[in-house]
Design an enzyme around this catalytic site. Structure first.
Site, PDB file in Angstrom:
ATOM      1  N   HIS A  91       5.741   6.719  -3.382  1.00 60.03           N
ATOM      2  CA  HIS A  91       4.316   6.559  -3.673  1.00 60.03           C
ATOM      3  C   HIS A  91       3.611   6.287  -2.350  1.00 60.03           C
ATOM      4  O   HIS A  91       4.253   6.145  -1.310  1.00 60.03           O
ATOM      5  CB  HIS A  91       4.081   5.397  -4.670  1.00 60.03           C
ATOM      6  CG  HIS A  91       4.379   4.055  -4.109  1.00 60.03           C
ATOM      7  ND1 HIS A  91       5.669   3.541  -3.964  1.00 60.03           N
ATOM      8  CD2 HIS A  91       3.559   3.070  -3.630  1.00 60.03           C
ATOM      9  CE1 HIS A  91       5.636   2.348  -3.452  1.00 60.03           C
ATOM     10  NE2 HIS A  91       4.351   2.027  -3.233  1.00 60.03           N
ATOM     11  N   ASP A 113      -1.579   1.424  -5.195  1.00 59.89           N
ATOM     12  CA  ASP A 113      -0.573   2.479  -5.048  1.00 59.89           C
ATOM     13  C   ASP A 113      -1.107   3.775  -5.667  1.00 59.89           C
ATOM     14  O   ASP A 113      -1.616   3.773  -6.792  1.00 59.89           O
ATOM     15  CB  ASP A 113       0.720   2.092  -5.757  1.00 59.89           C
ATOM     16  CG  ASP A 113       1.434   0.931  -5.081  1.00 59.89           C
ATOM     17  OD1 ASP A 113       1.129   0.676  -3.889  1.00 59.89           O
ATOM     18  OD2 ASP A 113       2.261   0.263  -5.737  1.00 59.89           O
TER      19      ASP A 113
END
Length: 260
Positions: free
Chosen positions: A232, A157
């Site tokens: 994200h 991420d």
């Protein structure tokens, strides 16, 4: 018995008469170009001995001298014209050669610029970069937890506020663009080197299947769609387009010169 000469019958021509005859002959010869400076000594002596009346010879000689001067001037002018023409031709040749060399230099410079541009473009197309400029990894590859159905994180991420620009990490072709279940709005790109990259949880998609993309080209905006706890970018690297063929995304990017 004394002998007497008959008056006027056998008298020799007078000196003046002879001189006039000689001068007349010289004049006649001068007009035909036979006599110039080859007058006889006797004639020269007679001419110096006593003044004679104007016979026109002086005028003839003077006219000949003027004609020679005119001919010389004409020849000189002709030479000057030829020299000027030769100089003009030489100048034109030099200018043409200078122009040819300048054009050759300009052509060589253009070709060098074109080669440099092609090389720069080739390098650009073969380059890789981060999917979000200036970002960093917040959740690493293979991190374990209940958030993932497989029990571990299949990608990484990258930190990204909602609406951040997401770009293709390299050159390739879009093979998937749309809803991806737990990935939310996602994009999958087949890279030119045969690998695949995936971009998940997007708020919007800016490309379509079959579209060619280049490094740094925007393909969508980050978000929090699908199985996500907040904005994200989920990024994966794969050997195929299918789930489960994932490889370490950080190692993948680093192998292509990207600092992560």
């Amino acid at each position: 018995m004394a002998f007497t000469r008959a008056t006027g019958k056998h008298r020799a021509p007078s000196r003046l008469t002879r001189r006039r005859a000689n001068l007349a002959g010289v004049a006649a010869l001068a007009t035909t170009g036979v006599i110039g400076s080859f007058a006889s000594p006797a004639l020269a002596a007679d001419a110096e001995a006593a003044p004679v009346e104007d016979t026109g010879l002086t005028h003839i000689v003077s006219m000949g001298s003027i004609a020679d001067e005119i001919a010389d001037q004409a020849a000189a002018q002709e030479r000057e014209a030829e020299e000027a023409a030769a100089e003009a031709r030489a100048k034109a040749k030099a200018e043409a050669e200078a122009k040819r060399k300048a054009e050759a230099r300009a052509k060589a410079a253009r070709e060098a610029e074109e080669r440099a541009a092609r090389e720069a473009e080739r390098k650009r197309l073969n380059s890789f970069r981060l999917p979000i400029a200036g970002s960093f990894v917040t959740t690493g590859y293979k991190t374990g937890g209940t958030l993932w159905s497989s029990g571990s994180h299949s990608g990484v991420d990258f930190r990204a506020a909602s609406g951040s620009s997401v770009v293709a990490v390299g050159s390739g072709t879009v093979v998937e663009a749309g809803w991806g279940g737990a990935y939310g709005n996602n994009i999958v790109i087949r890279m030119n080197d045969g690998t695949y990259t995936q971009y998940g949880h997007l708020s919007s998609i800016g490309v379509s299947v079959g579209q060619q993309v280049t490094p740094g080209q925007q393909i969508g905006l980050s978000g929090s769609t699908g199985n996500s706890t907040g904005p994200h970018l989920h990024f994966e690297a794969r050997t195929t387009a299918d789930y489960g063929s994932d490889i370490d995304p950080v190692a993948y990017l680093r192998s292509h010169g990207v600092s992560v």
